[in-house]
Design an enzyme around this catalytic site. Structure first.
Site, PDB file in Angstrom:
ATOM      1  N   ILE A  16       8.463   6.999  16.881  1.00 49.49           N
ATOM      2  CA  ILE A  16       8.066   7.707  15.651  1.00 49.49           C
ATOM      3  C   ILE A  16       6.753   8.458  15.878  1.00 49.49           C
ATOM      4  CG2 ILE A  16       7.640   7.479  13.162  1.00 49.49           C
ATOM      5  CD1 ILE A  16      10.200   6.097  13.568  1.00 49.49           C
ATOM      6  N   CYS A  42      -4.442  12.892  13.167  1.00 48.26           N
ATOM      7  CA  CYS A  42      -5.225  11.661  13.154  1.00 48.26           C
ATOM      8  C   CYS A  42      -4.989  10.977  14.487  1.00 48.26           C
ATOM      9  CB  CYS A  42      -4.858  10.773  11.976  1.00 48.26           C
ATOM     10  SG  CYS A  42      -3.239  10.082  12.093  1.00 48.26           S
ATOM     11  N   VAL A  64       3.169  18.477   8.298  1.00 46.24           N
ATOM     12  CA  VAL A  64       3.791  18.306   6.972  1.00 46.24           C
ATOM     13  C   VAL A  64       4.856  19.384   6.742  1.00 46.24           C
ATOM     14  CG1 VAL A  64       1.906  17.065   5.849  1.00 46.24           C
ATOM     15  CG2 VAL A  64       1.882  19.556   5.849  1.00 46.24           C
ATOM     16  N   LYS A  68       0.854  -1.209   0.000  1.00 45.88           N
ATOM     17  CA  LYS A  68       0.000   0.000   0.000  1.00 45.88           C
ATOM     18  C   LYS A  68       0.880   1.246   0.000  1.00 45.88           C
ATOM     19  CE  LYS A  68      -1.739   1.682   4.021  1.00 45.88           C
ATOM     20  NZ  LYS A  68      -1.432   3.112   4.215  1.00 45.88           N
ATOM     21  N   ASN A  69       1.870   1.251   0.883  1.00 51.23           N
ATOM     22  CA  ASN A  69       2.664   2.476   1.042  1.00 51.23           C
ATOM     23  C   ASN A  69       3.595   2.749  -0.139  1.00 51.23           C
ATOM     24  OD1 ASN A  69       1.362   2.880   3.405  1.00 51.23           O
ATOM     25  ND2 ASN A  69       3.110   2.476   4.747  1.00 51.23           N
ATOM     26  N   ARG A 107       0.841  14.680  13.277  1.00 41.55           N
ATOM     27  CA  ARG A 107       1.199  14.466  11.876  1.00 41.55           C
ATOM     28  C   ARG A 107       1.350  15.739  11.029  1.00 41.55           C
ATOM     29  NH1 ARG A 107      -0.751   8.768   9.785  1.00 41.55           N
ATOM     30  NH2 ARG A 107       1.289   8.983   8.850  1.00 41.55           N
ATOM     31  N   ARG A 114      -8.750  -0.151   4.715  1.00 39.34           N
ATOM     32  CA  ARG A 114      -7.859   0.880   4.174  1.00 39.34           C
ATOM     33  C   ARG A 114      -6.513   0.280   3.783  1.00 39.34           C
ATOM     34  NH1 ARG A 114      -5.921   4.669   7.989  1.00 39.34           N
ATOM     35  NH2 ARG A 114      -4.490   4.844   6.261  1.00 39.34           N
ATOM     36  N   ASP A 123       4.746   0.668  12.066  1.00 38.21           N
ATOM     37  CA  ASP A 123       3.532   0.044  11.542  1.00 38.21           C
ATOM     38  C   ASP A 123       3.354  -1.406  12.008  1.00 38.21           C
ATOM     39  OD1 ASP A 123       2.765   2.345  10.296  1.00 38.21           O
ATOM     40  OD2 ASP A 123       3.320   1.729   8.272  1.00 38.21           O
ATOM     41  N   LEU A 135       8.011  19.385   7.027  1.00 37.95           N
ATOM     42  CA  LEU A 135       9.235  18.981   6.317  1.00 37.95           C
ATOM     43  C   LEU A 135       8.981  18.860   4.803  1.00 37.95           C
ATOM     44  CD1 LEU A 135      10.374  16.318   8.933  1.00 37.95           C
ATOM     45  CD2 LEU A 135      11.397  18.576   8.594  1.00 37.95           C
TER      46      LEU A 135
HETATM   47  C1  UD1 Z   1       4.505   6.813   6.328  1.00 34.64           C
HETATM   48  C2  UD1 Z   1       3.610   5.604   6.195  1.00 34.64           C
HETATM   49  C3  UD1 Z   1       3.058   5.190   7.550  1.00 34.64           C
HETATM   50  C4  UD1 Z   1       4.190   4.988   8.546  1.00 34.64           C
HETATM   51  C5  UD1 Z   1       5.098   6.206   8.586  1.00 34.64           C
HETATM   52  C6  UD1 Z   1       6.338   5.976   9.427  1.00 34.64           C
HETATM   53  C7  UD1 Z   1       2.681   5.908   3.979  1.00 34.64           C
HETATM   54  C8  UD1 Z   1       1.472   6.161   3.170  1.00 34.64           C
HETATM   55  N1  UD1 Z   1       2.505   5.929   5.302  1.00 34.64           N
HETATM   56  O1  UD1 Z   1       3.686   7.883   6.815  1.00 34.64           O
HETATM   57  O2  UD1 Z   1       2.350   3.968   7.385  1.00 34.64           O
HETATM   58  O3  UD1 Z   1       3.660   4.765   9.832  1.00 34.64           O
HETATM   59  O4  UD1 Z   1       5.552   6.526   7.244  1.00 34.64           O
HETATM   60  O5  UD1 Z   1       7.061   4.886   8.979  1.00 34.64           O
HETATM   61  O6  UD1 Z   1       3.743   5.625   3.469  1.00 34.64           O
HETATM   62  N2  UD1 Z   1       6.946  14.450  10.629  1.00 34.64           N
HETATM   63  C9  UD1 Z   1       7.191  15.782  10.901  1.00 34.64           C
HETATM   64  N3  UD1 Z   1       7.062  16.692   9.878  1.00 34.64           N
HETATM   65  C10 UD1 Z   1       6.725  16.320   8.619  1.00 34.64           C
HETATM   66  C11 UD1 Z   1       6.481  14.968   8.348  1.00 34.64           C
HETATM   67  C12 UD1 Z   1       6.597  14.051   9.379  1.00 34.64           C
HETATM   68  O7  UD1 Z   1       7.517  16.145  12.035  1.00 34.64           O
HETATM   69  O8  UD1 Z   1       6.641  17.185   7.745  1.00 34.64           O
HETATM   70  C13 UD1 Z   1       7.075  13.456  11.705  1.00 34.64           C
HETATM   71  C14 UD1 Z   1       5.784  12.658  11.935  1.00 34.64           C
HETATM   72  O9  UD1 Z   1       4.892  13.353  12.793  1.00 34.64           O
HETATM   73  C15 UD1 Z   1       6.343  11.389  12.552  1.00 34.64           C
HETATM   74  C16 UD1 Z   1       7.657  11.189  11.803  1.00 34.64           C
HETATM   75  O10 UD1 Z   1       8.001  12.481  11.293  1.00 34.64           O
HETATM   76  O11 UD1 Z   1       6.615  11.606  13.915  1.00 34.64           O
HETATM   77  C17 UD1 Z   1       7.604  10.204  10.657  1.00 34.64           C
HETATM   78  O12 UD1 Z   1       6.477  10.488   9.828  1.00 34.64           O
HETATM   79  P1  UD1 Z   1       6.472  10.205   8.274  1.00 34.64           P
HETATM   80  O13 UD1 Z   1       7.613   9.298   7.916  1.00 34.64           O
HETATM   81  O14 UD1 Z   1       6.373  11.474   7.538  1.00 34.64           O
HETATM   82  O15 UD1 Z   1       5.105   9.415   8.090  1.00 34.64           O
HETATM   83  P2  UD1 Z   1       4.260   9.368   6.755  1.00 34.64           P
HETATM   84  O16 UD1 Z   1       5.178   9.511   5.599  1.00 34.64           O
HETATM   85  O17 UD1 Z   1       3.091  10.274   6.859  1.00 34.64           O
END
Ligand code: UD1
Length: 421
Positions: free
Chosen positions: A330, A115, A122, A22-23, A120, A400, A308, A124
Site C-alpha cells: 500500500i 509525508c 489525492v 481515530k480513522n 500520498r 496523534r 497500519d 482519486l
Molecule cells: C487511510 C488511513 C491510514 C491508512 C490508509 C491505508 C485515515 C485517516 N487514514 O489513509 O491510516 O494507512 O488509509 O489503509 O483513515 N492513493 C492514490 N491516490 C489517491 C489516494 C490514495 O494513489 O488519490 C494511494 C496512496 O498513495 C496509497 C493507497 O492509494 O498508496 C491507499 O491510500 P489511502 O487508502 O487513500 O490512504 P488514506 O485514506 O490517506
C-alpha cells in the site's frame, strides 16, 4: 516536545479497554458539516488528530463542544475555506472536501504534502468529485473545487494503482449523498471505517447500499438531518496491544473490540503459534505452547493485512526465531522504523518493498526517533521487550493516534515515563 522512556523487561498481563477509532472519527466528524442540525458523536478518542479536526470544524463556522469522548457539532452556517495552518498539521483534514462540496458546491482545501510514509497523492479524491460534476483547480497550493450547477450522480471507478482509497471513498461518498440521482462507486474501499461513516450518513437520512464492500450505491437526497452515532472501536489500537501481548506478555485481553475487524491480525498471530481466543467483544492473546514461528505477510486493503499494523509486526518479527518477511504493497516506502529497530539490535534486510527479518534473542534499549504514528508504536513495542531503557523521541507522533498509550501500557505492567525534552 516530550519523549517516552520505556524500561524494558516487565512482562505484560491484564485487560485493556480500546478507544473509539481515530480513522472513523475523522471522516464522521467531517460529515457533520453536511447538515445544519445538531449531531452527537460518541467514543471520539482524545487525540491530537481529532482535536485538529474539531478546530477545522470551528474554523469552518460550526459550533463544537467536547465533553470527554462525546462531541456535539452544529454546523448551521459554514464557509468553504479551510485554513492552511490547521490543514497542514494533519493530512486527513482533506476529508472535509467531500462534505463541503456536497453541501456548498464549493470547497477550498490546501493540497496536502507528502509525508514520511510516501508521496500520498489525492488524485482519486479529485477524480471522484469531478465525476460528480465539480470543477477542480489548483492555485497557490490550494485545491479549489466548485460546481456551478447541482452535482449529478454517475458510475465511477475509484481504484488506483495501489488499490482502493479510504479517504478518497469517504470524500466521494460524502459529496454523493446530497447529489441528484444515483452514484455508483466501483473500486470503493471496503474498510470498516468507511462502513462506519456510511452508517452515520444513513442515520442522517442518506440512502446508501453496499458500504463495507467494493461497490457502494448512493441514491442522492435533498438534505440530511442531525443524528447520533457511536464510533466503532479502533482496530489498529487493538492490534497494537495484541502485538504487545505477543512480544512480551503473559495474557493480554483487548476489550471493546470487533473481533471480525481484527481477523487478519489474529490469524497471523495464530499461525505464528500464539494462543488467540475471542468473545463477542474481546480478544485475548497468550504465549503458545512452543516457541513462536516466523511469518510471511503482505499488506493489502481490507480484509487483507492492514498497512497500519505492518510496523508493529516488524517489531514482533525481530524477536521471533527464524526468518519472517513483510511485503508492503500500500505504501511501499513505509519502513522508517527499520533503521531505528536496527539500532536496537534487530537483524532486518530491506529490499525495496520487502523487509526480511531474522529473529534475534534480545533487543537492547537505545535512544530512537519516532518518524510516524505506527512506526513510533513499533518502537514502543520493541522497547517493552528490550534489555535496558529505550527513549522514544518525538512522542507527538504517538499522541496523534493512540489515546493514553503509556497509561494503558502501565496498567498492563509496563514501566514507562513521559518526560519533557
Ligand atoms: C487511510 C488511513 C491510514 C491508512 C490508509 C491505508 C485515515 C485517516 N487514514 O489513509 O491510516 O494507512 O488509509 O489503509 O483513515 N492513493 C492514490 N491516490 C489517491 C489516494 C490514495 O494513489 O488519490 C494511494 C496512496 O498513495 C496509497 C493507497 O492509494 O498508496 C491507499 O491510500 P489511502 O487508502 O487513500 O490512504 P488514506 O485514506 O490517506
Amino acid at each position: 516536545m516530550e519523549k517516552l522512556i520505556v524500561h524494558g523487561g516487565n512482562r505484560l498481563r491484564g485487560k485493556v479497554l480500546i478507544s473509539g477509532s481515530k480513522n472513523s472519527s475523522l471522516p464522521i466528524l467531517a460529515a457533520t458539516l453536511l447538515t445544519k442540525d445538531d449531531c452527537v458523536i460518541r467514543q471520539v478518542p482524545d487525540l491530537s488528530d481529532t482535536n485538529y479536526m474539531l478546530q477545522i470544524l470551528r474554523a469552518l463556522g460550526a459550533e463544537v463542544e467536547r465533553a470527554s469522548g462525546t462531541v456535539n457539532v452544529k454546523a448551521e452556517k459554514i464557509i468553504p475555506d479551510t485554513p492552511y495552518d490547521l490543514v497542514r498539521k494533519m493530512r486527513a483534514s482533506i476529508c472535509v472536501m467531500g462534505p463541503l462540496t456536497g453541501r456548498l458546491r464549493k470547497a477550498v482545501v490546501s493540497m496536502p504534502g507528502g509525508c514520511v510514509i510516501g508521496d500520498r497523492p489525492v488524485d482519486l479524491h479529485l477524480k471522484g468529485l469531478e465525476y460528480l460534476g465539480a470543477k477542480v483547480q489548483m492555485d497557490g497550493g490550494n485545491i479549489h473545487i466548485e460546481a456551478k450547477k447541482p452535482l449529478k450522480g454517475c458510475t465511477m471507478n475509484l481504484l488506483g494503482k495501489f488499490g482502493s482509497t479510504v479517504l478518497g471513498t469517504d470524500n466521494v461518498l460524502m459529496a454523493a449523498v446530497l447529489t441528484k440521482g444515483t452514484t455508483i462507486i466501483e473500486g470503493a474501499a471496503a474498510e470498516p471505517e468507511v462502513e462506519d461513516l456510511a452508517n452515520f450518513l444513513i442515520k442522517m437520512g442518506a440512502k446508501i447500499e453496499g458500504a463495507g464492500t467494493t461497490r457502494i450505491v448512493v441514491e442522492g437526497v435533498k438534505e440530511l438531518h442531525g443524528a447520533e452515532h457511536t464510533v466503532i472501536p479502533d482496530r489498529i489500537e487493538a492490534g497494537t496491544f495484541l502485538v504487545a501481548g505477543a512480544i512480551f506478555g503473559d495474557g493480554v485481553m483487548v476489550k471493546r473490540v470487533v473481533p471480525a475487524h481484527l481477523k487478519n491480525v489474529t490469524d497471523t498471530l495464530l499461525a505464528s503459534g500464539y494462543e488467540v481466543t475471542s468473545t463477542k467483544d474481546s480478544v485475548t492473546i497468550m504465549p503458545g505452547s512452543g516457541s513462536p514461528k516466523g511469518f510471511h505477510l503482505t499488506t493489502r486493503v481490507y480484509p487483507g493485512f492492514p498497512t497500519d499494523m505492518q510496523a508493529q509486526f516488524c517489531a514482533l518479527a525481530c524477536l521471533i526465531p527464524g526468518l519472517s518477511s513483510i511485503k508492503e504493497t500500500i505504501f511501499p516506502q513505509r519502513f522508517m522504523h527499520v533503521s531505528e529497530l536496527k539500532r536496537m539490535g534487530a537483524n532486518i534486510e530491506l529490499d525495496g518493498d520487502t523487509a526480511r527479518i531474522t529473529g534475534v534473542e534480545t533487543l537492547s534499549g537505545a535512544p530512537v526517533m519516532a518518524s510516524d504514528l505506527r512506526a513510533s508504536a513499533a518502537l514502543v513495542l520493541a522497547g517493552l521487550a528490550a534489555k535496558g531503557t529505550t527513549e522514544i523521541h518525538r512522542l507527538y507522533h504517538i499522541d496523534r493516534g493512540y489515546e493514553h498509550l503509556d497509561e494503558k501500557l502501565s496498567m498492563l505492567g509496563a514501566v514507562t515515563e513521559r518526560v519533557k525534552e
